[in-house]
Design an enzyme around this catalytic site. Sequence first.
Site, PDB file in Angstrom:
ATOM      1  N   HIS A 150      49.330  34.164  38.609  1.00  0.00           N
ATOM      2  CA  HIS A 150      48.097  34.125  39.405  1.00  0.00           C
ATOM      3  C   HIS A 150      47.999  32.754  40.082  1.00  0.00           C
ATOM      4  CE1 HIS A 150      43.694  33.904  39.977  1.00  0.00           C
ATOM      5  NE2 HIS A 150      43.683  35.221  39.866  1.00  0.00           N
TER       6      HIS A 150
ATOM      7  N   ASP B  78      48.517  31.242  30.035  1.00  0.00           N
ATOM      8  CA  ASP B  78      47.369  31.795  30.744  1.00  0.00           C
ATOM      9  C   ASP B  78      47.001  33.100  30.042  1.00  0.00           C
ATOM     10  OD1 ASP B  78      45.676  33.196  32.395  1.00  0.00           O
ATOM     11  OD2 ASP B  78      46.774  32.802  34.239  1.00  0.00           O
TER      12      ASP B  78
ATOM     13  N   GLN C  22      44.383  37.616  31.058  1.00  0.00           N
ATOM     14  CA  GLN C  22      44.538  39.075  30.966  1.00  0.00           C
ATOM     15  C   GLN C  22      44.977  39.550  29.582  1.00  0.00           C
ATOM     16  OE1 GLN C  22      43.449  40.968  33.222  1.00  0.00           O
ATOM     17  NE2 GLN C  22      43.422  39.688  35.050  1.00  0.00           N
TER      18      GLN C  22
ATOM     19  N   LYS D 167      36.002  38.218  31.671  1.00  0.00           N
ATOM     20  CA  LYS D 167      36.987  39.306  31.578  1.00  0.00           C
ATOM     21  C   LYS D 167      36.974  39.964  30.202  1.00  0.00           C
ATOM     22  CE  LYS D 167      40.156  37.189  34.939  1.00  0.00           C
ATOM     23  NZ  LYS D 167      40.084  37.938  36.205  1.00  0.00           N
TER      24      LYS D 167
ATOM     25  N   CYS E 143      45.777  37.777  44.118  1.00  0.00           N
ATOM     26  CA  CYS E 143      45.944  36.334  43.860  1.00  0.00           C
ATOM     27  C   CYS E 143      47.359  35.959  43.426  1.00  0.00           C
ATOM     28  CB  CYS E 143      44.964  35.787  42.824  1.00  0.00           C
ATOM     29  SG  CYS E 143      43.276  35.852  43.383  1.00  0.00           S
TER      30      CYS E 143
HETATM   31  C1  LIG Z   1      46.324  36.018  35.042  1.00  0.00           C
HETATM   32  C2  LIG Z   1      45.087  35.363  35.554  1.00  0.00           C
HETATM   33  N1  LIG Z   1      44.983  34.028  35.530  1.00  0.00           N
HETATM   34  C3  LIG Z   1      43.876  33.398  35.953  1.00  0.00           C
HETATM   35  C4  LIG Z   1      42.802  34.080  36.465  1.00  0.00           C
HETATM   36  C5  LIG Z   1      41.612  33.312  36.962  1.00  0.00           C
HETATM   37  O1  LIG Z   1      40.488  33.573  36.187  1.00  0.00           O
HETATM   38  P1  LIG Z   1      39.060  33.004  36.593  1.00  0.00           P
HETATM   39  O2  LIG Z   1      38.825  33.445  37.992  1.00  0.00           O
HETATM   40  O3  LIG Z   1      38.127  33.642  35.629  1.00  0.00           O
HETATM   41  O4  LIG Z   1      39.117  31.527  36.470  1.00  0.00           O
HETATM   42  C6  LIG Z   1      42.867  35.463  36.517  1.00  0.00           C
HETATM   43  C7  LIG Z   1      41.735  36.229  37.076  1.00  0.00           C
HETATM   44  O5  LIG Z   1      41.832  36.994  37.988  1.00  0.00           O
HETATM   45  C8  LIG Z   1      44.031  36.111  36.056  1.00  0.00           C
HETATM   46  O6  LIG Z   1      44.139  37.440  36.118  1.00  0.00           O
END
Ligand SMILES: Cc1ncc(COP(=O)(O)O)c(C=O)c1O
Lengths: 410, 150
Positions: A123, A200, A203, A226, A364
């Site tokens: 992401h 990270d 998910q 999430k 993203c």
């Molecule tokens: C794998 C991953 N990393 C990071 C994020 C970023 O999360 P947040 O927007 O809650 O900071 C997301 C959210 O879409 C994600 O799916």
Amino acid sequence: MIDPYRIRKDFPMFENHIKMQGHDLVFLDNASTTFKPFAVIKAEEEYLTRFTSNTHRGDYDLCFANDSKVAEARHVVGHFINALDKEIVFTSGTTMSINFIALGYAAKYLTKDDEILLTLAEHASNILPWYKVSEMTGCKINFIPLTKEGRLTAENLKKVISNKTKIVAVAQVTNVLGFVNDIKEIAKVAHEYGALLACDGAQSVPHMKVDVKDLDVDFLSFSGHKLCGPTGIGVLYGKYELLEKMDPVLSGGGNNVKFETDVSVKYLPAPAKLEAGTLNIQGIYGLVAAIKYLEEIGMENIEDLEKNNRKYAISLLKHIPDLVIYNEDAESGIITFNMKGVFAQDLATYLNSKGIACRSGQHCAKLLHHFTGELATVRMSMYFYTTKEDIDALANALKNGGNFLDAYFA
Amino acid sequence: MPISLSPMMMRQIIMDHYENPQYKHAPEGDLSRYEQVHMDSANCIDDIIVYVLVKDNRVIDACFDGVACTISTSSTDIMCGLMIGKTFDEAKYIVEQYNNMIHEKEYDANVLDEAIVFMNTSKQAARIHCATIGWDALDEILEHHHHEEK
Ligand SMILES: Cc1ncc(COP(=O)(O)O)c(C=O)c1O
């Protein structure tokens, strides 16, 4: 097996029978964010209606109650991922957590001879902070090759890792292809080369039992929203000695003991050092309630239910003519697809016109097209309140999707 | 163009302009004669450059290139066809009517020709950006010129 129909009664977004384009809402965008149960809303309301005050700013009972609540929250979160209370830093979400690691740790210790390893499936929030570190220190950014299928494996990590590698930053579950990476093995390889593993967990933490001690990750980032919690609250876990070595990216009230006119500062010990400014106290109330709610259902139960849902969804989607599925064999509740000859955004708009919320585009993960060759895809993502009817609705809509532009002429 | 266009015909028009866009190409000859505006979108795949050749307060040529979804490709293609040969004032009027239509206000359908196939875009609010991205680029160029003339 848990009963998603009973679970839905806990969620006002279901109880209120929300409609979209005149249809009962079918929400299949849980990788973006999730619905909030009454328990979370009640907890936040409790802060707003009975416990409003700041933390560690006064000598009165309300303040003390919130100090205790934040301490309890650290314990609840710590217990949830098997960390010590003092290893939990409250942030605004995954993005902020990863930025803290990148700017507060990596930018401080890496040099131009060092390397950070990522994958094409990450992401943006797990790429751009590291790009910034590269810009600041001159360190290299390299990508661990994915398998043909799109997986990250310890074996492929071994092919590229070297003594120059200082940080391996990868998702436990990627947000487009949805594979569950073997982080334990990957961390082991990273550590053999003296690199840190920054995971990270955006998910993964909402969908499966994550034990930081067992995985032996050095950092773990995740978001409250999430996992049925509020937006604007998230967590950075770090092994305590690493948190101690980190610089605060944000400084100000609440993170220091004293400072003098000669610009000297004595910071509080971690985690307080990394939590400058008033905390999202309301969010912390909600996060605690969300984690307790998930624990009551049981992370194993959630995982099992999602696996079953996935199996069912794949069995239906597989037989839809012209539907290309990019991650049939992934383990998570994320299924990514395209309809041959239909633009991903048009397909998502068509689904919207049927009341079905799916996301289209690059999600993203803007480097992933180098791997899939597809500029845009449609992603459906499930949670433990997803029902067979939701999946049926999607499959039926896709079956009749030949007239996808109808959405514009309804 | 009759307002009573059937959904079937509307779909056909959009698909024709998507599959066989007439104006989706970089300008021929000397690029520097053209005004250009780059537009992209955080939500859709769109990443296009709109090129406009202007002379004596008139749009002499218009074209676009890049990556674009069905809606943005066909809406921009239709726009280019509509604009070529128009004076700035005419072009501005058409852009205004188009935006009125997209945002469900009163509009003069007579000047929009095939562009009226996007009349229902507001029902799919997430796609308004796709239907206006090329038009916004043109508007920027017209605006820019308007200031230069003064
Ligand atoms: C794998 C991953 N990393 C990071 C994020 C970023 O999360 P947040 O927007 O809650 O900071 C997301 C959210 O879409 C994600 O799916």
